[in-house]
Design an enzyme around this catalytic site. Structure first.
Site, PDB file in Angstrom:
ATOM      1  N   ASN A  49      24.468 -14.064  15.213  1.00  0.00           N
ATOM      2  CA  ASN A  49      25.119 -13.083  15.222  1.00  0.00           C
ATOM      3  C   ASN A  49      25.988 -12.700  13.926  1.00  0.00           C
ATOM      4  O   ASN A  49      27.006 -12.501  14.295  1.00  0.00           O
ATOM      5  CB  ASN A  49      25.566 -12.197  16.805  1.00  0.00           C
ATOM      6  CG  ASN A  49      25.955 -11.533  16.695  1.00  0.00           C
ATOM      7  OD1 ASN A  49      25.598 -10.512  15.955  1.00  0.00           O
ATOM      8  ND2 ASN A  49      26.769 -11.145  18.058  1.00  0.00           N
ATOM      9  N   LYS A 105      27.244  -9.485  13.647  1.00  0.00           N
ATOM     10  CA  LYS A 105      27.475  -8.511  14.532  1.00  0.00           C
ATOM     11  C   LYS A 105      27.991  -7.478  12.876  1.00  0.00           C
ATOM     12  O   LYS A 105      26.588  -7.145  12.534  1.00  0.00           O
ATOM     13  CB  LYS A 105      29.268  -8.911  14.325  1.00  0.00           C
ATOM     14  CG  LYS A 105      28.819 -10.015  15.290  1.00  0.00           C
ATOM     15  CD  LYS A 105      30.894 -10.592  16.078  1.00  0.00           C
ATOM     16  CE  LYS A 105      30.305 -11.806  16.695  1.00  0.00           C
ATOM     17  NZ  LYS A 105      31.728 -12.276  17.950  1.00  0.00           N
ATOM     18  N   HIS A 141      26.165  -8.187  25.091  1.00  0.00           N
ATOM     19  CA  HIS A 141      26.600  -8.747  23.480  1.00  0.00           C
ATOM     20  C   HIS A 141      28.170  -8.481  24.891  1.00  0.00           C
ATOM     21  O   HIS A 141      28.298  -7.174  25.158  1.00  0.00           O
ATOM     22  CB  HIS A 141      26.679  -8.379  22.967  1.00  0.00           C
ATOM     23  CG  HIS A 141      27.856  -9.549  21.770  1.00  0.00           C
ATOM     24  ND1 HIS A 141      29.037  -9.844  22.114  1.00  0.00           N
ATOM     25  CD2 HIS A 141      27.236 -11.029  21.272  1.00  0.00           C
ATOM     26  CE1 HIS A 141      29.515 -10.679  21.063  1.00  0.00           C
ATOM     27  NE2 HIS A 141      28.560 -11.863  20.961  1.00  0.00           N
ATOM     28  N   GLU A 176      30.971  -7.731  23.535  1.00  0.00           N
ATOM     29  CA  GLU A 176      31.841  -6.648  22.568  1.00  0.00           C
ATOM     30  C   GLU A 176      30.973  -5.459  22.966  1.00  0.00           C
ATOM     31  O   GLU A 176      32.238  -4.225  22.450  1.00  0.00           O
ATOM     32  CB  GLU A 176      31.172  -6.557  21.454  1.00  0.00           C
ATOM     33  CG  GLU A 176      32.583  -8.499  20.980  1.00  0.00           C
ATOM     34  CD  GLU A 176      31.944  -8.579  19.376  1.00  0.00           C
ATOM     35  OE1 GLU A 176      30.879  -8.079  19.105  1.00  0.00           O
ATOM     36  OE2 GLU A 176      32.839  -9.925  19.886  1.00  0.00           O
ATOM     37  N   GLU A 193      27.936 -16.692  27.128  1.00  0.00           N
ATOM     38  CA  GLU A 193      29.284 -16.677  26.766  1.00  0.00           C
ATOM     39  C   GLU A 193      30.445 -16.100  27.293  1.00  0.00           C
ATOM     40  O   GLU A 193      30.548 -15.279  27.348  1.00  0.00           O
ATOM     41  CB  GLU A 193      28.526 -15.985  25.101  1.00  0.00           C
ATOM     42  CG  GLU A 193      27.586 -15.485  24.524  1.00  0.00           C
ATOM     43  CD  GLU A 193      27.371 -14.557  23.655  1.00  0.00           C
ATOM     44  OE1 GLU A 193      27.383 -15.427  22.053  1.00  0.00           O
ATOM     45  OE2 GLU A 193      27.662 -13.607  23.504  1.00  0.00           O
ATOM     46  N   GLY A 203      34.938 -15.860  19.138  1.00  0.00           N
ATOM     47  CA  GLY A 203      35.593 -15.378  18.068  1.00  0.00           C
ATOM     48  C   GLY A 203      37.523 -15.277  17.905  1.00  0.00           C
ATOM     49  O   GLY A 203      38.239 -15.270  17.242  1.00  0.00           O
ATOM     50  N   SER A 215      32.844 -20.009  20.113  1.00  0.00           N
ATOM     51  CA  SER A 215      33.676 -20.517  19.003  1.00  0.00           C
ATOM     52  C   SER A 215      32.510 -22.071  18.373  1.00  0.00           C
ATOM     53  O   SER A 215      32.852 -22.959  18.300  1.00  0.00           O
ATOM     54  CB  SER A 215      35.238 -20.911  19.367  1.00  0.00           C
ATOM     55  OG  SER A 215      35.455 -19.940  19.050  1.00  0.00           O
TER      56      SER A 215
HETATM   57  C1  PEP Z   1      28.854 -14.427  19.241  1.00  0.00           C
HETATM   58  O1  PEP Z   1      29.392 -12.941  18.628  1.00  0.00           O
HETATM   59  O2  PEP Z   1      28.481 -14.456  20.294  1.00  0.00           O
HETATM   60  C2  PEP Z   1      30.322 -15.338  19.598  1.00  0.00           C
HETATM   61  C3  PEP Z   1      29.857 -16.826  19.977  1.00  0.00           C
HETATM   62  O3  PEP Z   1      30.563 -15.761  18.484  1.00  0.00           O
HETATM   63  P1  PEP Z   1      31.685 -16.687  17.760  1.00  0.00           P
HETATM   64  O4  PEP Z   1      30.717 -17.858  17.766  1.00  0.00           O
HETATM   65  O5  PEP Z   1      32.419 -16.145  16.741  1.00  0.00           O
HETATM   66  O6  PEP Z   1      32.704 -17.188  18.898  1.00  0.00           O
END
Ligand code: PEP
Length: 254
Positions: free
Chosen positions: A9, A11, A98, A100, A170, A176, A216
Site C-alpha cells: 500500500n 498510500k 483502510h 486511514e 490491521e 506506521g 509495521s
Molecule cells: C498499511 O498502511 O496498511 C500498513 C500496514 O502500514 P505500515 O506497514 O507502514 O504499518
C-alpha cells in the site's frame, strides 16, 4: 490451499516517475526471485494504475490495485474515482476500509458495505481492512469491534460473493508506528476472524479465505508473522516503498 498474498500500500507517496521506477524494480525482482505460489499486489495512487498494469502485464505473479473507490456507479461526485474506472485500466484489486480512510475520511462500516458491493459488481477484488484502535484494545473491546466491522461491512454478501474477498487485519496501533502485533496477538485475531466467517458461511469458505496481517510488517518480522497458521500474508505500508524490503517480505513464501 488458500492463496498467499503480499500486498503493498503505497498510500499518498511517490510522484509518477518515482512510482514507475519503484514498480519496475519490483517487477524484475518478482520475476527473478519469487518461486512459490504467492501473489504480489501493488496498490498505488490512481495516477499510476494504468502504467503499472502495462508494466506488470507479462507477470502472472503480480497484480495492481487501487486504495479506494467511490460507492456510487457514476455521477456528480467531483474528484472521486469509481470502481468501474479502476477496473477499466486493468487494476484487479482495491483496498477498502483502510483505517486511514475510516479515521480521516469518516468511512463507516455501512458506507464500506456499499463500496464492497460496487467493487465486486465491477470485478474488483476488495482487500477489506479491519482492526481495532489502541483505546479499543485497552478497553478490551477489540473482538467486539472486529465482529462489528465484519458484520456491518461484509457479512451481507452471499457466500459466492464473499468467497472473492481478501481480508486484512490491521491493528490501528501497529500501522506506521513501528510497533508490530506479536505473532501470537495477530494469530489470536486471525483465528477469531476465521471462526466468525465459519459461523456465517461455513468452514469450507472460512478455510479458503485469505486473511492478511498489516501493521509495521518488515523483512525481519514477516517470517514469524506469516508462519502462523491463520496468517496468509501481509498488507505492507512503509516497507512497500523499498523494492528490496517489499520483495524480501514476499519471498517468505518461497
Ligand atoms: C498499511 O498502511 O496498511 C500498513 C500496514 O502500514 P505500515 O506497514 O507502514 O504499518
Amino acid at each position: 490451499m488458500r492463496k498467499k498474498i503480499v500486498a503493498g500500500n503505497w498510500k499518498m507517496n511517490l510522484d509518477y516517475e518515482e512510482g514507475l521506477t519503484l514498480f519496475s524494480e519490483v517487477v524484475n525482482m518478482v520475476n527473478d526471485e519469487i518461486t512459490g505460489q504467492q501473489h504480489v499486489i501493488v496498490c498505488s495512487p490512481f495516477i499510476h494504475l494504468h502504467s503499472l498494469v502495462t508494466l506488470g502485464k507479462a507477470s502472472t505473479k503480480l497484480s495492481v490495485g487501487a486504495q479506494n473507490a467511490h460507492q456510487a456507479e457514476s455521477g456528480a461526485y467531483t474528484g472521486e474515482i469509481s470502481a468501474k474506472m479502476i477496473r477499466s485500466v486493468g487494476a484487479e484489486y482495491v483496498i477498502l476500509g483502510h483505517s486511514e480512510r475510516r479515521q480521516y475520511f469518516g468511512e463507516t462500516n455501512e458506507l464500506l458495505a456499499k463500496k464492497v458491493d460496487i467493487a465486486l459488481k465491477h470485478a474488483l477484488v476488495p482487500i477489506f481492512c479491519i482492526g481495532e484502535t489502541l483505546q479499543e484494545r485497552e478497553a478490551e473491546i477489540h473482538f467486539d469491534v472486529i465482529k462489528r466491522q465484519l458484520t456491518a461491512g461484509i457479512f451481507h454478501l452471499d457466500a459466492s460473493e464473499f468467497a472473492k474477498l481478501v481480508i486484512a487485519y490491521e491493528p490501528v496501533w501497529a500501522i506506521g508506528t513501528g510497533v508490530t502485533a506479536s505473532s501470537a496477538q495477530a494469530q489470536e485475531i486471525h483465528i477469531f476472524i476465521r471462526n466468525e466467517i465459519a459461523a456465517k458461511y461455513g468452514q469450507s469458505i472460512a478455510d479458503g479465505t485469505t486473511i492478511l496481517y498489516g501493521g509495521s510488517c518488515n523483512p525481519k518480522n514477516a517470517a514469524e508473522l506469516f508462519g502462523q497458521a491463520d496468517i496468509d500474508g501481509g498488507l505492507i505500508g512503509g516497507a512497500s516503498l523499498k523494492s528490496r524490503d517489499f520483495v524480501d517480505i514476499a519471498r517468505v513464501f518461497n
